[in-house]
Design a protein around this motif. Structure first.
Motif, PDB file in Angstrom:
ATOM      1  N   PRO A 142       0.807  -1.217   0.000  1.00  0.00           N
ATOM      2  CA  PRO A 142       0.000   0.000   0.000  1.00  0.00           C
ATOM      3  C   PRO A 142       0.844   1.272   0.000  1.00  0.00           C
ATOM      4  O   PRO A 142       0.373   2.313  -0.463  1.00  0.00           O
ATOM      5  CB  PRO A 142      -0.802  -0.105   1.291  1.00  0.00           C
ATOM      6  N   TYR A 143       2.082   1.199   0.530  1.00  0.00           N
ATOM      7  CA  TYR A 143       2.922   2.394   0.535  1.00  0.00           C
ATOM      8  C   TYR A 143       3.365   2.736  -0.875  1.00  0.00           C
ATOM      9  O   TYR A 143       3.426   3.897  -1.262  1.00  0.00           O
ATOM     10  CB  TYR A 143       4.120   2.191   1.465  1.00  0.00           C
ATOM     11  N   GLY A 146       0.367   4.223  -2.501  1.00  0.00           N
ATOM     12  CA  GLY A 146       0.184   5.621  -2.107  1.00  0.00           C
ATOM     13  C   GLY A 146       1.146   6.552  -2.827  1.00  0.00           C
ATOM     14  O   GLY A 146       0.755   7.614  -3.319  1.00  0.00           O
ATOM     15  N   ALA A 147       2.432   6.135  -2.917  1.00  0.00           N
ATOM     16  CA  ALA A 147       3.426   7.000  -3.551  1.00  0.00           C
ATOM     17  C   ALA A 147       3.117   7.160  -5.044  1.00  0.00           C
ATOM     18  O   ALA A 147       3.191   8.264  -5.587  1.00  0.00           O
ATOM     19  CB  ALA A 147       4.822   6.410  -3.352  1.00  0.00           C
ATOM     20  N   LEU A 149       0.241   6.794  -6.456  1.00  0.00           N
ATOM     21  CA  LEU A 149      -0.992   7.570  -6.569  1.00  0.00           C
ATOM     22  C   LEU A 149      -0.688   9.064  -6.487  1.00  0.00           C
ATOM     23  O   LEU A 149      -1.197   9.865  -7.285  1.00  0.00           O
ATOM     24  CB  LEU A 149      -1.958   7.169  -5.452  1.00  0.00           C
ATOM     25  N   ALA A 150       0.182   9.432  -5.540  1.00  0.00           N
ATOM     26  CA  ALA A 150       0.562  10.844  -5.423  1.00  0.00           C
ATOM     27  C   ALA A 150       1.260  11.311  -6.696  1.00  0.00           C
ATOM     28  O   ALA A 150       1.075  12.449  -7.142  1.00  0.00           O
ATOM     29  CB  ALA A 150       1.474  11.038  -4.208  1.00  0.00           C
ATOM     30  N   ILE A 153      -1.438  12.012  -9.356  1.00  0.00           N
ATOM     31  CA  ILE A 153      -2.199  13.265  -9.241  1.00  0.00           C
ATOM     32  C   ILE A 153      -1.284  14.484  -9.246  1.00  0.00           C
ATOM     33  O   ILE A 153      -1.716  15.578  -9.561  1.00  0.00           O
ATOM     34  CB  ILE A 153      -3.116  13.305  -7.996  1.00  0.00           C
ATOM     35  N   LEU A 273      -6.275  10.744 -12.635  1.00  0.00           N
ATOM     36  CA  LEU A 273      -6.110   9.519 -11.856  1.00  0.00           C
ATOM     37  C   LEU A 273      -6.946   8.387 -12.431  1.00  0.00           C
ATOM     38  O   LEU A 273      -6.569   7.216 -12.384  1.00  0.00           O
ATOM     39  CB  LEU A 273      -6.505   9.791 -10.397  1.00  0.00           C
TER      40      LEU A 273
ATOM     41  N   TRP B  29      -7.602  -0.989   6.911  1.00  0.00           N
ATOM     42  CA  TRP B  29      -6.353  -1.706   6.621  1.00  0.00           C
ATOM     43  C   TRP B  29      -6.005  -2.631   7.780  1.00  0.00           C
ATOM     44  O   TRP B  29      -5.633  -3.786   7.592  1.00  0.00           O
ATOM     45  CB  TRP B  29      -5.218  -0.715   6.360  1.00  0.00           C
ATOM     46  N   VAL B  35      -6.917  -1.863   1.044  1.00  0.00           N
ATOM     47  CA  VAL B  35      -6.957  -0.411   0.866  1.00  0.00           C
ATOM     48  C   VAL B  35      -8.303  -0.086   0.232  1.00  0.00           C
ATOM     49  O   VAL B  35      -8.595  -0.514  -0.877  1.00  0.00           O
ATOM     50  CB  VAL B  35      -5.815   0.090  -0.037  1.00  0.00           C
ATOM     51  N   PHE B  37     -10.502   1.851  -1.690  1.00  0.00           N
ATOM     52  CA  PHE B  37     -10.607   2.981  -2.603  1.00  0.00           C
ATOM     53  C   PHE B  37     -12.029   3.523  -2.682  1.00  0.00           C
ATOM     54  O   PHE B  37     -12.254   4.592  -3.230  1.00  0.00           O
ATOM     55  CB  PHE B  37     -10.106   2.598  -3.991  1.00  0.00           C
ATOM     56  N   ILE B 224      -8.369  11.259  -1.591  1.00  0.00           N
ATOM     57  CA  ILE B 224      -6.975  11.071  -2.004  1.00  0.00           C
ATOM     58  C   ILE B 224      -6.025  11.627  -0.947  1.00  0.00           C
ATOM     59  O   ILE B 224      -5.053  10.976  -0.556  1.00  0.00           O
ATOM     60  CB  ILE B 224      -6.736  11.746  -3.369  1.00  0.00           C
ATOM     61  N   PHE B 225      -6.328  12.840  -0.443  1.00  0.00           N
ATOM     62  CA  PHE B 225      -5.447  13.410   0.574  1.00  0.00           C
ATOM     63  C   PHE B 225      -5.541  12.610   1.875  1.00  0.00           C
ATOM     64  O   PHE B 225      -4.551  12.481   2.594  1.00  0.00           O
ATOM     65  CB  PHE B 225      -5.770  14.886   0.810  1.00  0.00           C
ATOM     66  N   PHE B 227      -5.999   9.367   2.074  1.00  0.00           N
ATOM     67  CA  PHE B 227      -5.165   8.187   1.862  1.00  0.00           C
ATOM     68  C   PHE B 227      -3.689   8.556   1.958  1.00  0.00           C
ATOM     69  O   PHE B 227      -2.895   7.847   2.587  1.00  0.00           O
ATOM     70  CB  PHE B 227      -5.490   7.566   0.494  1.00  0.00           C
ATOM     71  N   THR B 228      -3.337   9.699   1.341  1.00  0.00           N
ATOM     72  CA  THR B 228      -1.948  10.167   1.427  1.00  0.00           C
ATOM     73  C   THR B 228      -1.547  10.347   2.891  1.00  0.00           C
ATOM     74  O   THR B 228      -0.452   9.951   3.301  1.00  0.00           O
ATOM     75  CB  THR B 228      -1.796  11.501   0.681  1.00  0.00           C
ATOM     76  N   VAL B 231      -0.952   6.968   4.527  1.00  0.00           N
ATOM     77  CA  VAL B 231       0.324   6.385   4.123  1.00  0.00           C
ATOM     78  C   VAL B 231       1.471   7.118   4.816  1.00  0.00           C
ATOM     79  O   VAL B 231       2.434   6.515   5.285  1.00  0.00           O
ATOM     80  CB  VAL B 231       0.477   6.436   2.591  1.00  0.00           C
ATOM     81  N   GLY B 234       1.559   5.981   8.374  1.00  0.00           N
ATOM     82  CA  GLY B 234       1.726   4.543   8.561  1.00  0.00           C
ATOM     83  C   GLY B 234       0.365   3.898   8.670  1.00  0.00           C
ATOM     84  O   GLY B 234      -0.402   4.235   9.564  1.00  0.00           O
ATOM     85  N   LEU B 235       0.082   2.952   7.753  1.00  0.00           N
ATOM     86  CA  LEU B 235      -1.286   2.433   7.654  1.00  0.00           C
ATOM     87  C   LEU B 235      -1.701   1.592   8.852  1.00  0.00           C
ATOM     88  O   LEU B 235      -2.874   1.286   9.018  1.00  0.00           O
ATOM     89  CB  LEU B 235      -1.430   1.608   6.372  1.00  0.00           C
ATOM     90  N   ALA B 268       2.017  17.588  -2.226  1.00  0.00           N
ATOM     91  CA  ALA B 268       1.629  16.353  -1.543  1.00  0.00           C
ATOM     92  C   ALA B 268       2.555  15.223  -1.968  1.00  0.00           C
ATOM     93  O   ALA B 268       3.008  14.413  -1.143  1.00  0.00           O
ATOM     94  CB  ALA B 268       0.173  16.013  -1.859  1.00  0.00           C
ATOM     95  N   LEU B 272       5.143  13.265   0.558  1.00  0.00           N
ATOM     96  CA  LEU B 272       4.985  11.823   0.731  1.00  0.00           C
ATOM     97  C   LEU B 272       6.278  11.096   0.373  1.00  0.00           C
ATOM     98  O   LEU B 272       6.747  10.222   1.119  1.00  0.00           O
ATOM     99  CB  LEU B 272       3.827  11.324  -0.143  1.00  0.00           C
ATOM    100  N   GLY B 282       5.925   4.577   6.584  1.00  0.00           N
ATOM    101  CA  GLY B 282       5.222   5.655   7.249  1.00  0.00           C
ATOM    102  C   GLY B 282       5.879   6.039   8.564  1.00  0.00           C
ATOM    103  O   GLY B 282       6.755   5.347   9.078  1.00  0.00           O
TER     104      GLY B 282
END
Lengths: 370, 292
Positions: A142-143, A146-147, A149-150, A153, A273, B29, B35, B37, B224-225, B227-228, B231, B234-235, B268, B272, B282
Motif C-alpha cells: 500500500p505504501y 500511495g506513492a 498515486l501521489a 495526481i 487519476l 487496513w 486499501v 478505494f 486522495i489526501f 489516503f496520502t 500512508v 503509517g497504515l 503532496a 509523501l 510511514g
C-alpha cells in the motif's frame, strides 16, 4: 476479431512454461520450440491479421483499433511490472502523460520524424521510470500504491504550472500524421493511425514475450515470489525492481506517444487519476501477468464503456438515471468479474479450455462422435 | 504574521478532516488488509443522505446523526456482501472491487441526487473570529471540526484500548486464528471494523461538505489526501493517521497560501516521497521485519 486472435497468442503469452501435454499433440499447427523464432512467427501472424482487419474497417473502427492498440501497449508494460514483478503502480497514467507530452513536443516543436519521436518518448519515459523505480524499490504494497498515486495526481499539475511549455489546461495539439505518398493519395488517415498504434503494440509484444522467457523475466518472477530467496540466489533485488519499472515505463511512454498520434492532443484531462485506475483495472480484469490478459484488458477498457453506453440508450429513463447508467454498469461488471473470476478473463478462459480438454481425454469416444 | 496564523489555523482545520479520512483507511487496513478505494464514495453517499434529511426535516443535527448511522450501516453491508468474498484472495482483486464500488457509488448518487453539486450547511457559523482588526480564517465551525475529529479519535482509542470489544477487534486483526480459538467471532469483528471506519469517513464528509459542496465526484480530493495522510503516518497506526492528517493539512495550506494552489498536488507528492524515503512504512509504524 477476438476468436481469431486467441489461438496464435495463447501459448507464448501464458506465464509459465507448461510441460508438453498429451493433448497438445493433437494440434494441427505445431509452433517452433525456440522462443525467439516462435514469438517472431506469432508477431508476424498478428501483424497480418491486424493488416487485414484495418483494410476492412471503416475509419471509426480503425480509430477504435488504434485505441485498443495503445491501451494494450500500456497494459502489457503494467502487467509485467505488477503481475510478474509484484510491484503495484497507480502512476502509469502519469507515465503515459510523460510519453504523450514528449511526442507532442518532439513532433510539434522540434519537427522530429514520428518514428524517432516515438522512440525518444519511450526513452524519456524510461528515464523517468528510473527515478520512480528507484523510489519504488524501497516501498511495498500500500505504501507503493500511495506513492505512485501521489505521482499520478501530482504530475499533471506541472502542465498547469508551466503553461508556456505544456499548454496548460488545453494541452498541446499535434497535426495528424501524414501517410507516406507511396501508399496512395487516398490512403485514409485513420488506417495510418491504426497502423502506427498497432506497430507500437506489436513491437512491445515481441520484446516483452521474449523478455518474459529470458533470464530477466525469470529474475522478475523470482523477486516477486520471494525476495529473500532471490537475494540468496545472487540477484540484486532493488536493481531487478528498478529494471522492471524501467521496462514498464518505456511501454507506458510508447503508449502515450501512440495516444497522441491517435487523438492528436496531449492534455492533462486525458491523464487524470482515472486513467491510472483504469489501467490497473484492465490488467486485473484481463488476467494479471499475461500478455494475452493485457489484450483482453485493452478490449474491455475500450468496449465495456461503449457497450454499457449502448445498453443505457436502449431504455427510456429519466436524465439522471440515463446519464449515470453506463458508469453503474461499468462498476457492476468490474465487481462481478473479479468476484466470479478471480484470475481475470484469461484465467477463466484457461480454466474452460483445461476442463474441456480433460473431459476429452477422459472419454475420447465423445470426441470421435462429435 | 496574521497570514501565517491564518494559514496555520486553516491547515489545522483541514488537517483534522484529512485525519478523519485517514483514520477510515487505517481502521480498514488494520482489520482486513484492504486499501478501501471506495472510502470517498462511501462518505459521499452518507453526506448526500445527510443533505436529504436536513432539507426534508429542517434539522441539521438529525441529518448529522443519521449520516453517522448510515456510515456504520454502509460499512458493515459493504464488508459483509462484497469484501468478504475477496478477503484473503489476491490483494489486487480487493483493490479492484473497491474501485468498482467507487464507480458504482458515484453512479448511484448521480442517479438519485443528480450530478449537479449542491450546497451543504455547516453546523455552526463559518465566519471567522475577529481579534482586534483582523478576522481570522477560523470560526466556530472550524472549532467544531477539530473537536469532532479529536472526540471521535478519543472514543475510538478508548474503545480499542479499554474495552473487551476493542481487545477482541485487535486480536481479530492481528491473530485471527488464535482469536477464533479463544471464541472471538472474528467475522463480526471485521465487519465492525469496517462499520467504524465508514463512520469516521462519514464524519469527515459532514465536516468538509460545506467547503466542497455535495456532488458525486466532489469528495475525491479529500479521499486522495486522506489516503496520502494515512500512508504518511503509517497504515497500521491510528495515531499516525492523525499526525499524518495534520502534517498534510498544514503543509498543503502553507504551499497553497505562499506558492499557489496549482502546486498543492505536487507538494503532496514531494512530502509523501520525502517521508517514505526515510521511513518506507510511514512515520508511526513500529520497525518490524517484513513479512515474507
Amino acid at each position: 476479431m477476438s476468436t481469431r486472435m486467441q489461438t496464435p497468442t495463447q501459448p507464448a503469452a501464458t506465464e509459465l512454461a507448461r510441460p508438453p501435454e498429451a493433448g497438445r499433440k493433437r494440434r494441427a499447427v505445431r509452433l517452433p520450440e525456440q522462443t525467439l523464432a516462435r514469438n517472431v512467427l506469432i508477431t508476424a501472424v498478428l501483424a497480418l491479421i491486424l493488416f487485414a482487419l484495418s483494410e476492412n474497417f471503416d475509419p471509426f473502427t480503425n480509430l477504435r483499433l488504434a485505441t485498443v492498440a495503445y491501451y494494450f501497449t500500456a497494459l502489457a508494460g503494467l502487467t509485467v511490472l505488477t503481475g510478474l514483478n509484484g510491484q503495484i503502480s497507480l502512476g502509469h497514467g502519469a507515465l503515459m502523460a510523460v510519453g504523450a507530452y514528449s511526442t507532442a513536443i518532439l513532433v510539434g516543436r522540434s519537427g522530429l520524424p514520428l518514428a524517432a519521436a516515438l522512440a525518444a518518448s519511450a526513452a524519456i519515459t524510461a528515464l523517468v521510470g528510473v527515478a520512480v523505480g528507484a523510489a519504488a524499490s524501497r516501498l511495498r504494497g500500500p505504501y507503493l500504491a500511495g506513492a505512485t498515486l501521489a505521482f499520478a495526481i501530482g504530475l499533471p499539475g506541472l502542465a498547469d504550472k508551466y503553461p508556456s511549455a505544456f499548454g496548460g489546461e488545453n494541452g498541446l495539439t499535434v497535426s495528424p500524421p501524414t501517410p507516406p505518398t507511396s501508399l496512395g493519395a487516398n490512403f485514409p488517415l485513420e488506417r495510418w493511425q491504426a497502423w502506427i498504434s498497432c506497430a507500437c503494440a506489436l513491437i512491445v509484444f515481441l520484446v516483452l514475450a521474449n523478455l518474459l522467457r529470458s533470464g530477466v523475466g525469470r529474475s522478475f518472477r523470482a523477486v516477486r515470489d520471494d525476495e529473500v530467496a532471490a537475494q540468496l540466489a545472487g540477484l540484486n533485488v532493488a536493481r531487478v525492481q528498478v529494471l522492471a519499472f524501467v521496462v514498464s515505463s518505456a511501454c507506458a511512454g510508447l503508449a502515450g506517444g501512440a495516444l497522441v498520434v491517435t487523438t492528436q492532443l496531449a492534455a492533462p484531462g486525458a491523464f487524470q487519476l482515472s486513467l491510472s485506475l483504469a489501467l490497473l483495472t484492465g490488467i486485473v480484469l484481463g488476467g494479471l501477468g499475461s500478455l494475452t490478459g493485457a489484450l483482453w484488458g485493452a478490449l474491455a477498457l475500450v468496449y465495456l464503456p461503449q457497450w454499457s453506453d449502448d445498453i443505457a440508450h436502449d431504455f427510456s429513463l429519466s436524465t439522471n438515471v440515463q446519464s449515470n447508467l453506463p458508469l453503474a454498469l461499468y462498476g457492476i461488471v468490474l465487481i462481478v468479474v473479479i468476484v466470479a473470476a478471480p484470475q481475470g478473463i484469461q484465467g477463466a478462459l484457461h480454466g474452460i479450455v483445461r476442463r474441456s480438454r480433460a473431459r476429452l481425454r477422459k472419454n475420447p469416444a465423445t470426441q470421435e462422435g462429435a | 504574521m496574521t497570514r501565517f496564523i491564518d494559514l496555520t489555523l486553516n491547515g489545522i482545520s483541514n488537517g483534522a478532516i484529512y485525519a478523519a479520512v485517514a483514520l477510515a483507511f487505517v481502521l480498514i487496513w488494520r482489520a482486513t488488509r484492504v486499501v478501501n478505494f471506495a472510502a470517498g464514495g462511501m462518505l459521499m453517499i452518507t453526506t448526500f443522505v445527510a443533505s436529504s434529511v436536513i432539507s426534508s426535516s429542517g434539522s441539521y443535527w438529525l441529518g448529522f446523526f443519521v449520516a453517522l448511522a448510515a456510515g456504520l450501516l454502509l460499512g458493515a453491508v459493504v464488508e459483509r456482501l462484497l469484501i468478504r468474498r475477496v478477503e484473503g484472495g489476491p490483494p489486487l482483486n480487493a483493490v479492484i472491487v473497491t474501485i468498482g464500488l467507487l464507480i458504482l457509488f458515484e453512479a448511484i448518487a448521480g442517479m438519485i441526487w443528480s450530478n449537479t453539486p449542491r450546497s451543504f450547511p455547516p453546523a455552526f457559523s463559518i465566519k471567522g473570529y475577529t481579534v482586534g482588526s483582523h478576522t481570522y480564517l477560523f470560526g466556530p465551525f472550524d472549532v467544531f471540526t477539530v473537536l469532532a475529529v479529536v472526540g471521535m479519535a478519543t472514543a475510538l482509542l478508548v474503545l480499542f484500548r479499554l474495552t473487551d470489544l476493542g481487545l477482541m477487534m485487535r486480536a481479530s486483526a492481528f491473530e485471527p486464528v488464535v482469536a477464533r480459538l479463544q471464541g472471538v467471532r472474528v467475522g463480526n469483528m471485521l465487519t465492525l471494523g469496517w462499520a467504524l471506519a465508514s463512520m469516521a469517513g462519514s464524519l469527515a464528509g459532514l465536516l468538509i461538505g460545506p467547503q466542497v459542496f455535495v456532488g458525486p465526484n466532489n469528495f475525491d480530493p479529500v479521499a486522495i489526501f486522506g489516503f496520502t495522510a494515512a500512508v504518511l503516518g503509517g497504515l497500521d497506526s491510528p495515531l499516525g493517521a492523525l499526525v499524518g492528517g495534520l502534517i498534510l493539512g498544514l503543509s498543503l495550506s502553507y504551499v497553497s497560501g505562499y506558492a499557489g494552489a496549482s502546486l498543492v498536488t505536487l507538494a503532496a507528492l514531494a512530502i509523501l516521497v520525502a517521508v517514505l524515503m526515510v521511513r518506507p512504512s510511514g512515520l508511526f509504524t513500529s520497525a518490524r521485519a517484513r513479512r515474507i
